[in-house]
Design an enzyme around this catalytic site. Structure first.
Site, mmCIF file in Angstrom:
data_model
loop_
_atom_site.group_PDB
_atom_site.id
_atom_site.type_symbol
_atom_site.label_atom_id
_atom_site.label_comp_id
_atom_site.label_asym_id
_atom_site.label_seq_id
_atom_site.Cartn_x
_atom_site.Cartn_y
_atom_site.Cartn_z
ATOM 1 N N THR A 1 4.268 1.875 5.670
ATOM 2 C CA THR A 1 4.374 1.719 7.126
ATOM 3 C C THR A 1 5.838 1.565 7.536
ATOM 4 O OG1 THR A 1 2.199 0.709 7.124
ATOM 5 C CG2 THR A 1 3.513 0.413 9.106
ATOM 6 N N ARG B 1 4.943 -6.265 11.667
ATOM 7 C CA ARG B 1 3.844 -6.555 10.728
ATOM 8 C C ARG B 1 3.851 -8.048 10.468
ATOM 9 N NH1 ARG B 1 2.106 -3.487 5.297
ATOM 10 N NH2 ARG B 1 1.277 -2.137 6.912
HETATM 11 C C1 NCD Z 1 -2.602 -1.096 4.503
HETATM 12 C C2 NCD Z 1 -2.283 -2.392 5.221
HETATM 13 O O1 NCD Z 1 -1.188 -2.889 5.176
HETATM 14 O O2 NCD Z 1 -3.203 -2.876 5.893
HETATM 15 N N1 NCD Z 1 -1.457 -0.493 3.971
HETATM 16 C C3 NCD Z 1 -0.801 0.460 4.718
HETATM 17 O O3 NCD Z 1 -0.211 0.164 5.710
HETATM 18 N N2 NCD Z 1 -0.917 1.729 4.345
HETATM 19 C C4 NCD Z 1 -3.688 -1.220 3.506
HETATM 20 C C5 NCD Z 1 -3.613 -2.313 2.468
HETATM 21 O O4 NCD Z 1 -2.644 -3.049 2.389
HETATM 22 O O5 NCD Z 1 -4.579 -2.399 1.723
#
Ligand code: NCD
Length: 464
Positions: A64, A113
């Protein structure tokens, strides 16, 4: 001037806007692709020259964060990053609310995040530039959903009326929560294969059924192997067709267009020793998977056997590659680049959030019941008001403004009459008549403790 837009949920984007993002991403893929590596953007443009993206990540990330930063660089902008809370002012105890107020002065768009549900929405209330949710607790991960759906389109599937199976940690996976809302809006049949004890959260299931026009099909056969689908939500843009679909097995027989697998979200569970299913080529031998696109948001940690990597149905690395063109398109949309060419239908604003709010200071009355909601964070809580959407209808409820978890029982008190009631049907009346005068408490005892009492007629009924 462009209106400030945030993407904290996949539902902040209309279906039209999602399709617009896809057509722009498709154009970036076509114009800027690496001739030697399929699905890879290999060249840059200068549309975003002079613009800055900041990624503020309070939880680990590879895809991400890097794909957002790459997307901004490929658009010709610059990116700055705070990727490790241990090296930012968060380690000194600075709140997210203060950090985003400050970072809004440095960057034109923020990607956040955070381990807490609803953190992106809190950030959006304090930012003076657009906020994009890069995953907040177990709540949502809207831009992953854009990558997921775009991958299906690239795999030759039509977005409407898909049969999509979802396997694994349906409770803790934020990617799945955004994904199922979007699937329902594209009239998919959503087939659930939860790992034991990891069903969709109650409030997500409620919204699918009550707000996204989904109906749950019953199973007719009891036989259960490890490839069987537990339940199917069906949605249809032609309501009369719902009655033609009688059971899970009829739907499954038609074949599964996509299978979405996630890892066990161990960071969101206290019991880490869960029994978790694995997908391998034996699993996919069943006829219903013959044309299935296999999706996984990654990282995988054992639930997806690496022997599948060479299987043409395995779409997960392409899905990760599409993170760049998709996020380029989203940034372009949000910052309003390229308006002449690609965004003719875009009028510069998301749908307005015109639902009624209940809004009180943090110390007053009911607080969100979800213990992982950002409002319960010791440093963020004081920045988060007690704010709820009031959802009326046959099953009235309060929906947390931040994490969107519902509260179904509460006590409504009237500051003028000093009475309270626990009948949630009164919510509509409370909204209409006393919006300014009401206080809501989690329990009748809290209302009593704050000096409110049941009206006489209710006291009589209660003692009768
Ligand atoms: C996901 C997340 O962070 O929710 N990862 C991502 O962004 N591709 C999935 C995960 O961490 O399992």
């Amino acid at each position: 001037m462009l209106q400030l837009r945030h993407v904290t949920s996949i539902n902040d984007l209309t279906v039209d806007e999602i399709e617009m993002i896809f057509s722009l991403a498709q154009r970036y893929l076509k114009d800027l692709r690496d001739p030697n590596v399929p699905h890879r953007i290999g060249r840059s443009i200068s549309d975003a020259q002079g613009s800055v993206l900041a990624s503020l990540f309070y939880e680990p990330s590879t895809r991400t964060r890097l794909s957002f930063e790459t997307a901004m660089l490929r658009l010709g902008g610059k990116s700055i990053s705070s990727a490790d809370p241990a090296t930012s002012s968060a380690a000194k105890g600075e709140s997210l609310a203060d950090t985003v107020r400050v970072a809004s002065n440095y960057a034109d768009v923020l990607v956040i995040r955070h381990p807490r549900d609803g953190a992106a929405k809190l950030a959006a209330t304090y930012a003076s530039v657009p906020v994009i949710n890069g995953g907040d607790g177990a709540h949502e991960h809207p831009t992953q959903t854009l990558c997921d759906l775009f991958t299906l389109v690239q795999e030759g599937k039509s977005l409407k009326h898909l049969n999509v199976a979802i396997q694994g940690d349906l409770k803790g996976s934020r990617t799945i929560h955004s994904f199922v809302y979007a699937l329902a809006r594209f009239n998919a049949n959503i087939m659930l294969m939860p790992a034991k004890g990891m069903d969709l959260p109650h409030h997500v299931d409620w919204r699918l059924k009550n707000e996204f026009n989904c109906r749950m099909l019953p199973r007719t056969r009891n036989e259960k192997d490890n490839t069987s689908v537990d339940a199917v939500y069906v949605t249809s843009d032609k309501p009369h067709q719902l009655s033609l679909i009688s059971d899970v097995d009829t739907k499954v027989k038609k074949g599964i267009d996509a299978m979405y697998v996630t890892r066990f979200q161990k960071e969101r569970w206290t019991d880490k020793s869960q029994d978790y299913p694995t997908i391998d080529s034996r699993f996919l031998k069943d006829r219903k998977f013959s044309k299935t696109a296999l999706l996984h948001p990654l990282p995988r940690v054992g639930e997806l056997d690496i022997s599948l990597d060479s299987d043409p149905r395995a779409a997960y690395f392409r899905q990760a590659a599409f993170g760049v063109p998709i996020r380029m398109a989203l940034i372009a949309l949000i910052l309003g680049f390229d308006r002449e060419r690609a965004l003719k239908r875009y009028d510069g604003g998301f749908r307005h959030d015109d639902r009624v709010f209940y809004d009180q200071a943090p110390g007053l009355g009911i607080r969100c019941a979800n213990k992982n909601c950002i409002v319960h964070d010791t440093s963020e809580g004081k920045h988060a008001r007690n704010r709820f959407h009031m959802i009326t209808g046959p099953s009235p409820r309060l929906r947390c403004y931040y994490c969107e978890t519902d509260i179904e029982t509460f006590a409504i008190a009237n500051k003028k009459t000093k009475h309270y009631d626990t009948d949630s049907a009164l919510l509509r009346a409370a909204i209409d008549k006393h919006e300014r005068e009401i206080l809501i408490f989690a329990h009748a005892t809290d209302a009593e403790a704050a000096g409110f009492s049941l009206p006489k007629r209710r006291r009589k009924a209660a003692s009768a």
